[in-house]
Design an enzyme around this catalytic site. Structure first.
Site, PDB file in Angstrom:
ATOM      1  N   ALA A 264      -2.935  -0.284   1.745  1.00 49.31           N
ATOM      2  CA  ALA A 264      -4.213  -0.852   1.312  1.00 49.31           C
ATOM      3  C   ALA A 264      -5.217   0.231   0.972  1.00 49.31           C
ATOM      4  CB  ALA A 264      -4.769  -1.754   2.410  1.00 49.31           C
ATOM      5  N   GLY A 266      -4.204  -0.405  -2.109  1.00 50.54           N
ATOM      6  CA  GLY A 266      -3.168  -0.574  -3.122  1.00 50.54           C
ATOM      7  C   GLY A 266      -3.296   0.344  -4.330  1.00 50.54           C
ATOM      8  N   LYS A 268      -2.383   3.522  -4.698  1.00 47.78           N
ATOM      9  CA  LYS A 268      -1.144   4.250  -5.007  1.00 47.78           C
ATOM     10  C   LYS A 268      -0.001   3.274  -5.278  1.00 47.78           C
ATOM     11  CE  LYS A 268      -2.721   8.246  -2.456  1.00 47.78           C
ATOM     12  NZ  LYS A 268      -3.787   7.549  -1.671  1.00 47.78           N
ATOM     13  N   ASP A 286       0.436  -3.058   5.321  1.00 49.80           N
ATOM     14  CA  ASP A 286      -0.775  -2.557   5.980  1.00 49.80           C
ATOM     15  C   ASP A 286      -0.980  -3.356   7.258  1.00 49.80           C
ATOM     16  OD1 ASP A 286      -3.099  -0.532   4.875  1.00 49.80           O
ATOM     17  OD2 ASP A 286      -3.846  -1.883   6.431  1.00 49.80           O
ATOM     18  N   ASP A 331       1.354   7.270   3.038  1.00 47.55           N
ATOM     19  CA  ASP A 331       0.015   7.801   2.753  1.00 47.55           C
ATOM     20  C   ASP A 331      -0.793   7.505   4.023  1.00 47.55           C
ATOM     21  OD1 ASP A 331      -2.046   8.880   1.137  1.00 47.55           O
ATOM     22  OD2 ASP A 331      -2.762   6.860   0.680  1.00 47.55           O
ATOM     23  N   CYS A 384      -5.434  12.617   2.986  1.00 47.61           N
ATOM     24  CA  CYS A 384      -6.600  13.199   2.311  1.00 47.61           C
ATOM     25  C   CYS A 384      -7.336  14.093   3.309  1.00 47.61           C
ATOM     26  CB  CYS A 384      -7.511  12.122   1.730  1.00 47.61           C
ATOM     27  SG  CYS A 384      -8.133  10.957   2.926  1.00 47.61           S
TER      28      CYS A 384
HETATM   29  C1  LIG Z   1      -5.238   6.374   3.619  1.00 40.48           C
HETATM   30  S1  LIG Z   1      -5.352   4.663   3.715  1.00 40.48           S
HETATM   31  C2  LIG Z   1      -4.166   4.175   2.501  1.00 40.48           C
HETATM   32  C3  LIG Z   1      -4.664   4.227   1.080  1.00 40.48           C
HETATM   33  C4  LIG Z   1      -3.666   3.617   0.123  1.00 40.48           C
HETATM   34  N1  LIG Z   1      -2.371   4.234   0.203  1.00 40.48           N
HETATM   35  C5  LIG Z   1      -4.157   3.669  -1.310  1.00 40.48           C
HETATM   36  O1  LIG Z   1      -3.807   4.592  -2.028  1.00 40.48           O
HETATM   37  O2  LIG Z   1      -4.894   2.763  -1.707  1.00 40.48           O
HETATM   38  C6  LIG Z   1      -4.482   4.342   5.191  1.00 40.48           C
HETATM   39  C7  LIG Z   1      -4.173   2.884   5.443  1.00 40.48           C
HETATM   40  O3  LIG Z   1      -3.329   2.822   6.583  1.00 40.48           O
HETATM   41  C8  LIG Z   1      -3.551   1.596   7.238  1.00 40.48           C
HETATM   42  N2  LIG Z   1      -2.940   1.707   8.587  1.00 40.48           N
HETATM   43  C9  LIG Z   1      -3.443   2.303   9.692  1.00 40.48           C
HETATM   44  N3  LIG Z   1      -2.562   2.197  10.712  1.00 40.48           N
HETATM   45  C10 LIG Z   1      -1.480   1.533  10.229  1.00 40.48           C
HETATM   46  C11 LIG Z   1      -0.245   1.108  10.794  1.00 40.48           C
HETATM   47  N4  LIG Z   1       0.052   1.346  12.081  1.00 40.48           N
HETATM   48  N5  LIG Z   1       0.616   0.432  10.012  1.00 40.48           N
HETATM   49  C12 LIG Z   1       0.319   0.162   8.722  1.00 40.48           C
HETATM   50  N6  LIG Z   1      -0.838   0.526   8.132  1.00 40.48           N
HETATM   51  C13 LIG Z   1      -1.723   1.216   8.873  1.00 40.48           C
HETATM   52  C14 LIG Z   1      -5.057   1.455   7.185  1.00 40.48           C
HETATM   53  O4  LIG Z   1      -5.437   0.103   7.343  1.00 40.48           O
HETATM   54  C15 LIG Z   1      -5.368   2.005   5.776  1.00 40.48           C
HETATM   55  O5  LIG Z   1      -5.443   0.939   4.869  1.00 40.48           O
END
Ligand SMILES: C[S@@+](CC[C@H](N)C(=O)[O-])C[C@H]1O[C@@H](n2cnc3c(N)ncnc32)[C@H](O)[C@@H]1O
Length: 437
Positions: A264, A266, A268, A286, A331, A384
């Site tokens: 999320a 979304g 990437k 997510d 990510d 990041c």
């Molecule tokens: C860096 S952001 C991702 C950005 C996304 N890849 C994009 O490009 O739009 C990290 C995401 O990891 C999710 N997250 C955190 N812990 C998680 C877990 N245990 N399992 C799945 N998702 C997780 C967060 O809700 C957040 O949306």
């Protein structure tokens, strides 16, 4: 709407509110901009000063200490009047110093008449000694950097582990104190780079191609994004270059089976889908329900059909998915120290202890990630941030889990060198049986 023509007074009020309520600066800035009527120039001045004072907090207080006893203990409105005035004197050429002093004193007179002569004397002394205010002692170089560029000392130490020279470390810290050009990723399912460049230029928007990236376009000057209907139409997405590079290094092919473990909102995921020509399958996971809805929305906007959004704690992905994948994108959630340029609050609301707890989540996630790989498959680990604890240490841990894994590419994206947010990207491959490294 409040008719207020003074952005500098609004800055003081906004900074007080951010400190008192521990609010995110971008939310307070947006709130103020909704309530007041500013010219476009005043809007950008207001935003620049609020972010500038937050980004340069240590330095501003360090300078003020020479003129005021315990500046951080002053009443908040007085402290921020002094800090915003000093910020303008030290960093902005567009406003004459005498105007900054008069403006500050005028505001203080309204709040507490008796403090006006004190503020007047402090600011006039600063203007008189302006040439020497940047003279921070350099005996302890890391301490110098921590004061001059306003970062907590532990953060400077973290960045020093991933830079090879003092010059690079200083350039990195300096670069993260000002924002860089906004960039777009073209959605090739709906448009092309050439078409989008033409359309935006025809509207008088100052854009150009970022040639090193197949799908990146940059704004050459600050442009309000709410008028760009191509964003609503899904022809492009706002995305930093480092983030676009994650998809380019992943390079998925049509027909592959992919899992995006932390997907999320979304951004990437939709990039991967366009590279696959919307053919194959992507499971986009997510842990937060409201954020899974954002994945759905991004896919609808992008016109992507191959994505299945999944509400899942990806530290349990191995148990949930019986199948294995050609590409695993992790990510990972991280400290975000690479995006300080656009979110300077990160300097002050993260602690060294946070790195330890985030790293333990990242380890659990990557443990699952490598187990989800098909032989011959690729895992992309990206963040990041630029701390070794959250990047190299996690990847080295993963490489030791299984001796069929090897690191085929590792890339640090540095804001000073690459003119974008800081990113880390590692590409790990799982060998097929009999395949030599
Ligand atoms: C860096 S952001 C991702 C950005 C996304 N890849 C994009 O490009 O739009 C990290 C995401 O990891 C999710 N997250 C955190 N812990 C998680 C877990 N245990 N399992 C799945 N998702 C997780 C967060 O809700 C957040 O949306």
């Amino acid at each position: 709407m409040e008719n207020n023509s003074n952005p500098r007074v609004e800055c003081i009020k906004a900074l007080v509110q951010i400190e008192r309520n521990e609010s995110y600066s971008n939310l307070v800035i947006n709130d103020v901009l909704k309530k007041v009527t500013f010219t476009p120039e005043d809007k950008s001045l207001f935003t620049k000063i609020v972010y500038g004072v937050i980004a340069n907090k240590t330095f501003l207080l360090w300078v003020l200490k020479k003129y005021v006893k315990r500046p951080h203990k002053q009443q908040d409105w007085l402290k921020y009047t002094l800090m915003t005035s000093l910020y303008q004197i030290a960093f902005l050429d567009s406003i004459p110093d005498y105007a900054v002093v008069n403006e500050g004193v005028k505001y203080v007179k309204k709040r507490n008449y008796r403090k006006a002569s004190f503020v007047n004397a402090v600011l006039r002394n600063i203007v008189r000694e302006k040439d020497s205010i940047f003279d921070v002692p350099k005996e302890d170089f890391l301490e110098f950097l921590s004061i001059r560029y306003s970062y907590p000392r532990w953060m400077v130490e973290e960045f020093s582990k991933v830079t090879t020279t003092n010059e690079h470390l200083e350039a990195l810290l300096k670069a993260m104190n000002s924002s860089h050009h906004t960039t777009l990723r073209v959605n090739t399912l709906k448009s092309t780079k050439e078409e989008l460049l033409r359309t935006l230029k025809d509207k008088g928007i100052d854009v150009s191609s970022v040639d090193q990236y197949r799908v990146a376009i940059k704004f050459n000057s600050s442009t309000p994004l709410n008028n760009i209907k191509e964003l609503d139409e899904g022809k492009c997405f706002v995305q930093s270059l480092g983030s676009i590079l994650v998809g380019e290094i992943a390079d998925p092919k049509p027909g592959e089976t992919v899992i995006d473990m932390c997907a999320a909102p979304g951004t990437k995921t939709t990039h991967l889908a366009q590279q696959m020509g919307d053919k194959g399958k992507i499971y986009a996971c997510d842990v937060h329900k409201h954020r899974v809805n954002l994945i759905k929305k991004s896919c609808q906007t992008a016109g992507v059909n191959i994505v299945e959004p999944v509400l899942l704690d990806s530290t349990k992905a191995c148990e949930y998915f019986q199948k294995r994948f050609d590409l695993v994108l992790l990510d990972a959630p991280c400290s975000g120290l690479g995006v300080i340029a656009n979110k300077p609050d990160i300097k002050w609301n993260k602690s060294k202890d946070d790195l330890v707890s985030i790293a333990s989540l990242q380890l659990e996630l990557i443990k699952n990630g490598v187990k989800l790989l098909n032989p011959g498959g690729v895992l992309i680990y990206s963040t990041c941030t630029l701390t070794k604890t959250e990047n190299e240490d996690i990847v080295n841990y993963a490489l030791n889990i299984d001796d069929t894994l090897s690191l085929v590419q590792q890339r640090h994206v540095f804001p000073d060198k690459d003119n974008t947010d800081g990113f880390y990207i590692a590409k790990i491959k799982k060998r097929k049986k009999g395949e030599i490294d």
